[in-house]
Structures are given as structure tokens and as C-alpha cells.
Design an enzyme around this catalytic site. Structure first.
Site, PDB file in Angstrom:
ATOM      1  N   SER A  13     -31.266  -1.688 -24.079  1.00  0.00           N
ATOM      2  CA  SER A  13     -31.600  -0.895 -25.258  1.00  0.00           C
ATOM      3  C   SER A  13     -31.132   0.546 -25.083  1.00  0.00           C
ATOM      4  O   SER A  13     -30.914   1.019 -23.963  1.00  0.00           O
ATOM      5  CB  SER A  13     -33.107  -0.919 -25.502  1.00  0.00           C
ATOM      6  OG  SER A  13     -33.788  -0.180 -24.502  1.00  0.00           O
ATOM      7  N   LYS A  76     -44.785   1.410 -18.170  1.00  0.00           N
ATOM      8  CA  LYS A  76     -45.780   0.607 -18.893  1.00  0.00           C
ATOM      9  C   LYS A  76     -45.362  -0.854 -19.026  1.00  0.00           C
ATOM     10  O   LYS A  76     -46.191  -1.703 -19.355  1.00  0.00           O
ATOM     11  CB  LYS A  76     -46.048   1.204 -20.278  1.00  0.00           C
ATOM     12  CG  LYS A  76     -44.867   1.225 -21.205  1.00  0.00           C
ATOM     13  CD  LYS A  76     -45.215   1.959 -22.502  1.00  0.00           C
ATOM     14  CE  LYS A  76     -44.035   2.024 -23.458  1.00  0.00           C
ATOM     15  NZ  LYS A  76     -43.599   0.702 -23.908  1.00  0.00           N
ATOM     16  N   ASP A  77     -44.085  -1.164 -18.749  1.00  0.00           N
ATOM     17  CA  ASP A  77     -43.610  -2.548 -18.825  1.00  0.00           C
ATOM     18  C   ASP A  77     -43.759  -3.307 -17.509  1.00  0.00           C
ATOM     19  O   ASP A  77     -43.516  -4.515 -17.462  1.00  0.00           O
ATOM     20  CB  ASP A  77     -42.122  -2.582 -19.218  1.00  0.00           C
ATOM     21  CG  ASP A  77     -41.882  -2.138 -20.649  1.00  0.00           C
ATOM     22  OD1 ASP A  77     -42.828  -2.187 -21.450  1.00  0.00           O
ATOM     23  OD2 ASP A  77     -40.747  -1.731 -20.962  1.00  0.00           O
ATOM     24  N   ARG A 123     -53.081  -1.711 -28.802  1.00  0.00           N
ATOM     25  CA  ARG A 123     -53.869  -0.538 -28.387  1.00  0.00           C
ATOM     26  C   ARG A 123     -53.899   0.509 -29.493  1.00  0.00           C
ATOM     27  O   ARG A 123     -54.964   1.053 -29.831  1.00  0.00           O
ATOM     28  CB  ARG A 123     -53.254   0.048 -27.105  1.00  0.00           C
ATOM     29  CG  ARG A 123     -53.847   1.389 -26.678  1.00  0.00           C
ATOM     30  CD  ARG A 123     -53.018   1.997 -25.555  1.00  0.00           C
ATOM     31  NE  ARG A 123     -51.633   2.197 -25.947  1.00  0.00           N
ATOM     32  CZ  ARG A 123     -51.189   3.257 -26.631  1.00  0.00           C
ATOM     33  NH1 ARG A 123     -52.039   4.189 -27.011  1.00  0.00           N
ATOM     34  NH2 ARG A 123     -49.910   3.374 -26.922  1.00  0.00           N
ATOM     35  N   ARG A 124     -52.735   0.814 -30.054  1.00  0.00           N
ATOM     36  CA  ARG A 124     -52.690   1.800 -31.135  1.00  0.00           C
ATOM     37  C   ARG A 124     -53.446   1.287 -32.357  1.00  0.00           C
ATOM     38  O   ARG A 124     -54.174   2.037 -33.005  1.00  0.00           O
ATOM     39  CB  ARG A 124     -51.238   2.124 -31.495  1.00  0.00           C
ATOM     40  CG  ARG A 124     -50.495   2.867 -30.398  1.00  0.00           C
ATOM     41  CD  ARG A 124     -49.021   2.980 -30.700  1.00  0.00           C
ATOM     42  NE  ARG A 124     -48.311   3.666 -29.622  1.00  0.00           N
ATOM     43  CZ  ARG A 124     -47.075   3.371 -29.233  1.00  0.00           C
ATOM     44  NH1 ARG A 124     -46.403   2.400 -29.841  1.00  0.00           N
ATOM     45  NH2 ARG A 124     -46.512   4.039 -28.252  1.00  0.00           N
ATOM     46  N   ARG A 141     -41.776  -4.573 -35.355  1.00  0.00           N
ATOM     47  CA  ARG A 141     -40.920  -4.774 -34.189  1.00  0.00           C
ATOM     48  C   ARG A 141     -39.592  -4.052 -34.377  1.00  0.00           C
ATOM     49  O   ARG A 141     -39.257  -3.604 -35.468  1.00  0.00           O
ATOM     50  CB  ARG A 141     -40.669  -6.263 -33.975  1.00  0.00           C
ATOM     51  CG  ARG A 141     -41.922  -7.091 -33.734  1.00  0.00           C
ATOM     52  CD  ARG A 141     -42.451  -6.902 -32.333  1.00  0.00           C
ATOM     53  NE  ARG A 141     -43.633  -7.713 -32.099  1.00  0.00           N
ATOM     54  CZ  ARG A 141     -43.725  -8.598 -31.115  1.00  0.00           C
ATOM     55  NH1 ARG A 141     -42.715  -8.798 -30.290  1.00  0.00           N
ATOM     56  NH2 ARG A 141     -44.835  -9.268 -30.939  1.00  0.00           N
ATOM     57  N   VAL A 144     -36.152   1.874 -31.822  1.00  0.00           N
ATOM     58  CA  VAL A 144     -36.599   3.093 -32.494  1.00  0.00           C
ATOM     59  C   VAL A 144     -35.830   3.323 -33.784  1.00  0.00           C
ATOM     60  O   VAL A 144     -36.420   3.645 -34.832  1.00  0.00           O
ATOM     61  CB  VAL A 144     -36.460   4.304 -31.553  1.00  0.00           C
ATOM     62  CG1 VAL A 144     -36.686   5.608 -32.318  1.00  0.00           C
ATOM     63  CG2 VAL A 144     -37.457   4.195 -30.397  1.00  0.00           C
ATOM     64  N   ARG A 147     -37.031   0.998 -36.521  1.00  0.00           N
ATOM     65  CA  ARG A 147     -38.348   1.374 -37.044  1.00  0.00           C
ATOM     66  C   ARG A 147     -38.251   2.609 -37.934  1.00  0.00           C
ATOM     67  O   ARG A 147     -38.872   2.670 -39.008  1.00  0.00           O
ATOM     68  CB  ARG A 147     -39.314   1.617 -35.886  1.00  0.00           C
ATOM     69  CG  ARG A 147     -39.553   0.383 -35.042  1.00  0.00           C
ATOM     70  CD  ARG A 147     -40.565   0.631 -33.944  1.00  0.00           C
ATOM     71  NE  ARG A 147     -40.462  -0.377 -32.908  1.00  0.00           N
ATOM     72  CZ  ARG A 147     -41.324  -0.529 -31.916  1.00  0.00           C
ATOM     73  NH1 ARG A 147     -42.362   0.271 -31.834  1.00  0.00           N
ATOM     74  NH2 ARG A 147     -41.154  -1.461 -30.998  1.00  0.00           N
ATOM     75  N   CYS A 234     -51.369  -7.914 -21.471  1.00  0.00           N
ATOM     76  CA  CYS A 234     -50.681  -7.287 -22.597  1.00  0.00           C
ATOM     77  C   CYS A 234     -51.304  -7.666 -23.934  1.00  0.00           C
ATOM     78  O   CYS A 234     -50.955  -7.080 -24.961  1.00  0.00           O
ATOM     79  CB  CYS A 234     -49.212  -7.701 -22.603  1.00  0.00           C
ATOM     80  SG  CYS A 234     -48.283  -6.999 -21.258  1.00  0.00           S
TER      81      CYS A 234
END
Length: 307
Positions: A13, A76-77, A123-124, A141, A144, A147, A234
Site C-alpha cells: 500500500s 498496530k497490525d 474501536r472507533r 474499507r 486512504v 476513503r 481484532c
């Protein structure tokens, strides 16, 4: 004869490649960034969360097969249990750990009632609905740019994204405001990069260690230890954010709850910064005593739609 370039394995990515280039620059050696397609890159559907290892599994395989020298991940992954033979050898200086709002608003209270907000994070979702149950939170999904494009086309009124990712991609101008971690506790490891190496590879481990920021390593260690102590996955809305305070103290904040925001727990604890794992275990014990295990188990079974 010039030394062989250090091979950095990462996801393909734009964000992952930008992060790998930051590591290459920090190392100061000739480096070759090798994009690797992971299971997570191929999984565009399914429920949010899922198997975290899908974002690192193929990179770890390339490390073990000696096809790359170091793996560069968004921290975080990275699962709390690493593959045998591998270790987190380096954690460079951390970026902004906060979540960011992208849209027409100057604060959380300014977001219009009933606004349609896109996010990829349970979480958000949980924390937003706990604070603003009037909002319509929709699973979104894509990378960036995808989105942001959906926002510009009018599919959403606003988005919640990681400030670190926007900054690393040169899109900090898209941030309307950053959310206070006391309101929206970030994901464990958010804003941090983890450099993975083979345990037996002293040369490349030393290179990764040479660019490690001790503060970033300490806060990341506390957050990962909390995840491990809670046995979270997760598929559970869990936030954890450690900060270094004066007098050599560390504060660790945590949130866990149901994806619909109907039930949740928040807690924080401050202790000696030299023992981040002990701090995490102590906070986990408090959360478990308050019912975190039940919340996390129930959150696992709740279905959330995607778009």
C-alpha cells in the site's frame, strides 16, 4: 565491492511504502523496499477486525525464508504473539497517536446530529457511539485515497482516520481536528512502526536497534502487554494508549466496550515508566475485575455491517 542493500519487506500500500521509505532513510544504509502482498491486502470484505496476522504473515514468511532482511509494519497490525524465530528489533520515533476527523466540523460536538461517519474500526465505532449515539457509523474499507474519495463524492459526512497515516502520506491538510485520547482512546500501537527481524540475525537486529526511540518502545510495550493480558483480538473494540509523564512515570489509558456503544469501560493507571509490562498487567487486572472479560466476549459475537 559495495555492501548488499538491506532488503525491507512491507505491504504494497502507499502508506506501507511511505513508512518503509522512512525506515530506509533513518537507517542510513542503501536499502531496497520490497513490496509483499499480504492476505490482508487481498481481503476487501468480511467483518471488521478479523485475523490481525493477515497483514504480516507473508512478510514474516519472507523473513524466515531470508528473502528480506527486515520487516516493516504498522505496529498496530502486529499480533502480540510473534512467530517463532522472529522478534521486534526496532521501534523508531512515534508519529501522532491520535485519531483524526476529516469533514466539516471543528470538534466532536460540532458534527451535525445524525451525520453519516465512515470508519473501518470497531474501536472507533464503539467510542463514537458511546459519546454520540445520534451518529450513523458506517463500516468503510479501502486505502486512504479511496476513503477520502468516498467523502468527496458525498457518501459520508465525515471520516475517522489515523492522524499518523494521513501525516505520513502528506495529507495532514485533510485533518479537520484530532480527537483527544481521553475521548477516543487510540488503538494499541497506533502511530508506531515495528521493525521485525530474525532472532538469529545479529547484524540486521543491530541496525534496527540503532534507530529505536526508547520512549516509543516503552509506550508500545505497555500497550501490547495490555492487549496480551486481556487476551483481546481484532474483533474486540479495545483502545490502549500509553504516555510518558513527568518524574519518570507512565500513564496507560484503556477503553473496551460493545461495538454499538451501549456498554463500555474506561480506566487509566500511572506507575513507574521503567516497568511498562507491569503497569499493563495491573491495569488489565482492574479492567477484568470491572467486567472487561464479559464485554470483550460479547463484542466478539456482535455483527457489524460493511460498505
Amino acid at each position: 565491492m559495495p555492501p548488499k542493500p538491506i532488503r525491507l519487506g512491507t505491504r504494497g500500500s502507499q502508506l506501507a511504502l511511505a513508512q518503509a521509505r522512512l525506515i530506509s532513510k533513518a537507517i542510513g544504509h542503501t536499502a531496497e523496499v520490497i513490496p509483499i502482498k499480504t492476505s490482508g491486502d487481498q481481503d476487501a470484505g468480511g467483518r471488521p477486525g478479523g485475523d490481525k496476522a493477515r497483514f504480516v504473515r507473508e512478510i514474516e514468511r519472507a523473513l524466515l525464508d531470508r528473502n528480506v532482511d527486515l520487516g516493516v509494519h504498522s505496529a498496530k497490525d502486529v499480533p502480540t504473539e510473534l512467530v517463532d524465530g522472529l522478534e521486534i528489533a526496532g521501534v523508531p520515533e512515534r508519529e501522532d497517536v491520535r485519531d483524526a476527523y476529516v469533514g466539516e466540523a471543528g470538534s466532536l460536538r460540532d458534527i451535525p446530529e445524525g451525520a453519516r461517519i465512515g470508519t473501518s474500526s470497531l474501536r472507533r465505532r464503539a467510542q463514537l457511539l458511546a459519546l454520540r449515539p445520534d451518529l450513523e457509523i458506517v463500516e468503510l474499507r479501502g486505502n486512504v485515497d479511496t476513503r477520502l474519495g468516498r467523502l468527496e463524492s458525498g457518501d459520508f459526512d465525515g471520516l475517522i482516520l489515523a492522524a499518523a497515516g494521513l501525516r505520513r502520506l502528506g495529507r495532514a491538510d485533510a485533518i479537520s481536528f484530532a480527537l483527544d485520547p481521553r475521548d477516543l482512546t487510540p488503538a494499541p500501537g497506533q502511530g508506531a512502526l515495528a521493525i521485525e527481524a530474525r532472532e538469529s540475525d545479529d547484524r540486521h537486529t543491530a541496525i534496527a536497534e540503532s534507530i529505536t526511540d526508547r520512549n516509543a518502545l516503552a509506550t508500545l510495550s505497555a500497550e501490547r502487554a495490555l492487549v496480551a493480558a486481556l487476551e483481546a483480538s481484532c474483533n474486540t473494540p479495545l483502545g490502549a494508549s500509553a504516555t510518558l509523564e513527568k518524574d519518570d512515570k507512565m500513564r496507560l489509558r484503556a477503553f473496551c466496550g460493545l461495538p454499538d456503544g451501549s456498554e463500555w469501560l474506561r480506566d487509566e493507571l500511572t506507575a513507574d515508566a521503567s516497568e511498562p509490562e507491569a503497569l499493563a498487567r495491573a491495569l488489565a487486572d482492574r479492567l477484568l475485575s470491572a467486567g472487561a472479560r464479559d464485554l470483550l466476549d460479547r463484542a466478539e459475537s456482535m455483527e457489524v455491517g460493511a460498505t
